[in-house]
Scaffold this motif. Structure first.
Motif, short mmCIF file in Angstrom:
data_model
loop_
_atom_site.label_atom_id
_atom_site.label_comp_id
_atom_site.label_asym_id
_atom_site.label_seq_id
_atom_site.Cartn_x
_atom_site.Cartn_y
_atom_site.Cartn_z
N MET A 1 48.90 46.28 38.97
CA MET A 1 47.63 45.97 39.62
C MET A 1 47.19 47.19 40.42
O MET A 1 48.00 47.84 41.08
CB MET A 1 47.84 44.77 40.55
CG MET A 1 46.69 44.47 41.42
SD MET A 1 45.87 43.02 40.82
CE MET A 1 44.51 42.95 41.92
N VAL A 2 45.93 47.50 40.35
CA VAL A 2 45.38 48.62 41.11
C VAL A 2 44.90 48.09 42.46
O VAL A 2 43.90 47.38 42.55
CB VAL A 2 44.22 49.31 40.35
CG1 VAL A 2 43.65 50.45 41.18
CG2 VAL A 2 44.69 49.80 38.99
N PHE A 3 45.66 48.41 43.50
CA PHE A 3 45.36 47.97 44.85
C PHE A 3 44.51 49.02 45.58
O PHE A 3 44.45 50.18 45.16
CB PHE A 3 46.65 47.72 45.62
CG PHE A 3 47.42 46.53 45.12
CD1 PHE A 3 46.99 45.24 45.40
CD2 PHE A 3 48.57 46.70 44.36
CE1 PHE A 3 47.69 44.14 44.93
CE2 PHE A 3 49.28 45.61 43.89
CZ PHE A 3 48.84 44.32 44.18
N LEU A 13 41.26 54.08 40.32
CA LEU A 13 42.63 54.56 40.44
C LEU A 13 42.64 56.07 40.61
O LEU A 13 42.06 56.81 39.80
CB LEU A 13 43.44 54.15 39.21
CG LEU A 13 44.92 54.54 39.20
CD1 LEU A 13 45.67 53.84 40.32
CD2 LEU A 13 45.54 54.20 37.86
N PHE A 14 43.29 56.54 41.65
CA PHE A 14 43.44 57.97 41.91
C PHE A 14 44.27 58.58 40.77
O PHE A 14 45.27 58.02 40.35
CB PHE A 14 44.13 58.15 43.27
CG PHE A 14 44.36 59.57 43.66
CD1 PHE A 14 43.30 60.45 43.88
CD2 PHE A 14 45.65 60.04 43.83
CE1 PHE A 14 43.52 61.76 44.25
CE2 PHE A 14 45.88 61.36 44.20
CZ PHE A 14 44.81 62.22 44.40
N GLY A 15 43.85 59.74 40.27
CA GLY A 15 44.52 60.38 39.14
C GLY A 15 45.99 60.64 39.40
O GLY A 15 46.83 60.49 38.51
N PRO A 51 37.25 55.32 33.87
CA PRO A 51 37.70 54.98 35.22
C PRO A 51 38.49 53.66 35.20
O PRO A 51 38.22 52.77 34.39
CB PRO A 51 36.41 54.81 36.01
CG PRO A 51 35.35 55.45 35.19
CD PRO A 51 35.80 55.37 33.77
N ILE A 52 39.43 53.55 36.11
CA ILE A 52 40.26 52.35 36.21
C ILE A 52 39.95 51.70 37.56
O ILE A 52 40.43 52.15 38.60
CB ILE A 52 41.75 52.70 36.08
CG1 ILE A 52 41.98 53.45 34.75
CG2 ILE A 52 42.61 51.46 36.19
CD1 ILE A 52 43.32 54.13 34.65
N PRO A 53 39.12 50.67 37.56
CA PRO A 53 38.64 50.12 38.84
C PRO A 53 39.71 49.36 39.63
O PRO A 53 40.64 48.79 39.07
CB PRO A 53 37.52 49.16 38.42
CG PRO A 53 37.50 49.11 36.96
CD PRO A 53 38.52 50.04 36.42
N GLN A 54 39.53 49.38 40.94
CA GLN A 54 40.37 48.58 41.84
C GLN A 54 40.33 47.13 41.36
O GLN A 54 39.30 46.62 40.94
CB GLN A 54 39.83 48.68 43.26
CG GLN A 54 40.57 47.82 44.26
CD GLN A 54 39.93 47.90 45.62
OE1 GLN A 54 39.57 48.98 46.07
NE2 GLN A 54 39.77 46.76 46.27
N GLY A 55 41.47 46.46 41.41
CA GLY A 55 41.55 45.06 41.00
C GLY A 55 41.91 44.88 39.54
O GLY A 55 42.14 43.76 39.10
N GLN A 82 41.10 43.48 32.63
CA GLN A 82 40.38 42.82 33.71
C GLN A 82 41.18 41.60 34.14
O GLN A 82 41.78 40.91 33.31
CB GLN A 82 38.98 42.44 33.27
CG GLN A 82 38.14 43.64 32.84
CD GLN A 82 38.11 44.74 33.90
OE1 GLN A 82 37.90 44.47 35.07
NE2 GLN A 82 38.36 45.96 33.48
N MET A 83 41.23 41.33 35.42
CA MET A 83 42.06 40.27 35.97
C MET A 83 41.78 38.90 35.34
O MET A 83 42.71 38.18 35.01
CB MET A 83 41.85 40.20 37.48
CG MET A 83 42.63 39.12 38.18
SD MET A 83 44.39 39.45 38.27
CE MET A 83 44.41 40.51 39.69
#
Length: 122
Positions: A1-3, A13-15, A51-55, A82-83
């Motif tokens: 999970m991207v927090f 998501l930071f590289g 891009p990999i979005p938060q969540g 996606q969640m």
């Protein structure tokens, strides 16, 4: 999970975090392949596709694709999910080279990719 703590100022998501996740997956794949201590030697290629979005949920798939005498090339794919959806897409890929080391800290042979035992030539 991207927090939130894994993201940059764009909310993606930071590289460096993606690289860390992927290096860990490469480490696990290489260790499982040769059952020896391994270290990362080289990051050959890294491509961020989207891009990999938060969540988002992320799934890492890593596999050894090539072996040398003591080295293993590992392809790592990071998939985005996606969640609350079954949508899944490739977020980034990377190719890592890891080297098996013996108890003396020196490179040690790894099995051939085809399973014929240790590869002794270059």
């Amino acid at each position: 999970m991207v927090f939130p703590g894994d993201t940059n100022h764009h909310g993606t998501l930071f590289g460096g975090e993606a690289l860390s996740f992927m290096d860990s997956a490469a480490f696990i794949a290489a260790t499982r392949y040769c059952r020896r201590k391994v270290v990362t030697r080289h990051l050959d290629a890294m491509e961020f596709s989207r891009p990999i979005p938060q969540g988002s949920l992320v799934e890492l798939v890593a596999r050894v694709i090539k072996t040398g005498r003591s080295s293993m090339t590992v392809l790592v794919e990071l998939f985005i999910e996606q969640m609350y959806s079954d949508q899944r897409e490739l977020g980034c890929t990377g190719t890592f080279v890891l080297v098996a080391i013996g108890d003396d800290g020196q490179p040690t042979p790894v099995p051939n990719l085809n399973g014929d035992g240790p590869r002794l030539e270059g």
